[in-house]
Design a protein around this motif. Structure first.
Motif, short mmCIF file in Angstrom:
data_model
loop_
_atom_site.label_atom_id
_atom_site.label_comp_id
_atom_site.label_asym_id
_atom_site.label_seq_id
_atom_site.Cartn_x
_atom_site.Cartn_y
_atom_site.Cartn_z
N LYS A 127 -24.31 -25.05 -11.78
CA LYS A 127 -24.10 -24.79 -10.36
C LYS A 127 -23.01 -25.68 -9.77
N LEU A 128 -22.78 -26.87 -10.33
CA LEU A 128 -21.68 -27.69 -9.85
C LEU A 128 -20.35 -27.07 -10.27
N LEU A 247 -21.69 -24.66 0.88
CA LEU A 247 -22.38 -24.53 -0.40
C LEU A 247 -23.53 -25.53 -0.39
N GLU A 248 -24.75 -25.06 -0.57
CA GLU A 248 -25.92 -25.93 -0.58
C GLU A 248 -26.44 -26.04 -2.00
N LEU A 249 -26.38 -27.25 -2.57
CA LEU A 249 -26.81 -27.48 -3.94
C LEU A 249 -28.10 -28.30 -4.01
N THR A 250 -28.73 -28.53 -2.88
CA THR A 250 -29.96 -29.32 -2.83
C THR A 250 -31.13 -28.55 -3.43
N PRO A 251 -31.91 -29.21 -4.31
CA PRO A 251 -31.67 -30.51 -4.93
C PRO A 251 -30.59 -30.42 -6.00
N LEU A 252 -29.78 -31.45 -6.11
CA LEU A 252 -28.67 -31.42 -7.06
C LEU A 252 -29.18 -31.20 -8.48
N ASN A 253 -30.31 -31.78 -8.81
CA ASN A 253 -30.84 -31.65 -10.17
C ASN A 253 -31.66 -30.38 -10.38
#
Length: 311
Positions: A127-128, A247-253
């Motif tokens: 996703k990153l 762009l919302e990546l929360t939670p990153l992991n």
């Protein structure tokens, strides 16, 4: 063809992730370990154990690559020793105690014609990588702001060396913030300026328990990374804001990426170190581009140094 690995440092990360990743990677083989406590090497009876990098590299043991996972203050010394011996090196983060050490490591690798990578494994998160693609496609318009937040409690006593600045360099700034800083650099390139604050808001430690970093990138993009060891509420937030969306990546992991085009499920590998090890093996054997080459990773050290100098 295969890559024969020497792992330096038998700690929490190597036992749980690095060595299992090497064992799971089809073209990688663990040939030896270096640990100051040779009793730890007994957990790997099929490989040799040494107490120093020099001893491991002194003979012809068929070692092709070295994974350096010792405390930060040893990264530069052990990495350069391996590079000078003609071995490829994948080093744990952060690269070194300061930017000068980090630059020296890159220079030695270049001089000796060997690969030097850094295990900022979040660069392999699907996703990153997808977020980078969407930014380049203009999905959120002109990017303006990137934010990475990690809040948690003190690390386990097993990694108590993280609390000693002589061993670790700093607290959450060097430890968990470095991953988020590198993720910002991965998206927006070489930083142009950086400032920050460190404090001990709760714990009386020799290192900070709070760190906040402000980064300036080309095109006016601002980045903020906030990392803490003083929150009983866990937070792992990451987002990128542009003129026309976010762009919302929360939670990153976690696996989810949300943006105006919808929600995408992009799972992370069950062992986050496996893609980094696989990429490095492919770089050695096939000439594939390194996921995180040393010359890019050291800009996190540059940012960290700006924060340390500004106090």
């Amino acid at each position: 063809m295969s890559v024969n690995w020497l792992v330096v440092g038998i700690g929490d990360i190597t036992r749980k992730r690095v060595i299992p990743a090497i064992e799971a990677e089809p073209r990688s083989f663990l040939r030896g370990v270096v640990t100051r406590e040779l009793s730890k090497a007994e957990a790997y009876p099929s490989v040799r154990g040494w107490s120093t990098v020099g001893e491991a590299l002194a003979g012809d043991h068929g070692i092709d690559a070295v994974y350096v996972a010792s405390p930060v203050f040893l990264h530069a010394e052990q990495t350069m020793e391996a590079l000078r011996a003609g071995k490829h090196v994948l080093c744990e983060k952060p690269v070194a105690m300061n930017f000068a050490e980090a630059e020296a490591m890159v220079d030695v690798a270049r001089t000796h014609g060997v690969l030097f990578g850094v295990a900022y494994y979040r660069r392999a998160y699907p996703k990153l990588r997808r977020a980078k693609e969407l930014i380049e496609q203009g999905a959120i318009g002109k990017p303006l702001f990137v934010e990475g937040i990690y809040h948690g409690w003190l690390e386990s006593e097993e990694r108590g060396w993280l609390r000693d600045p002589a061993l670790a360099g700093g607290g959450p700034l060097y430890d968990v913030a470095s991953h988020r800083i590198d993720a910002c650099n991965f998206l927006f390139g070489k930083p142009e300026r950086a400032v920050g604050l460190r404090s001990n808001a709760l714990h009386e430690l020799k290192v900070e328990d709070s760190a906040t970093v402000l980064i300036g990138y080309a095109g006016g993009v601002h980045g903020v990374v906030d990392a803490r060891w003083n929150s009983r509420v866990a937070r792992d937030e990451f987002r990128v804001v542009g003129t026309d969306g976010a762009l919302e990546l929360t939670p990153l992991n976690g696996p989810v990426l949300r943006w105006s085009g919808g929600e995408e499920e992009l799972p992370v590998a069950s062992n986050a170190h496996l893609p980094a090890v696989a990429n490095f093996a492919a770089a050695v054997l096939d000439g594939r581009e390194l996921m995180c080459p040393g010359q890019e990773a050291i800009w996190t050290d540059w940012i960290t140094e700006q924060v340390m100098r500004g106090e």
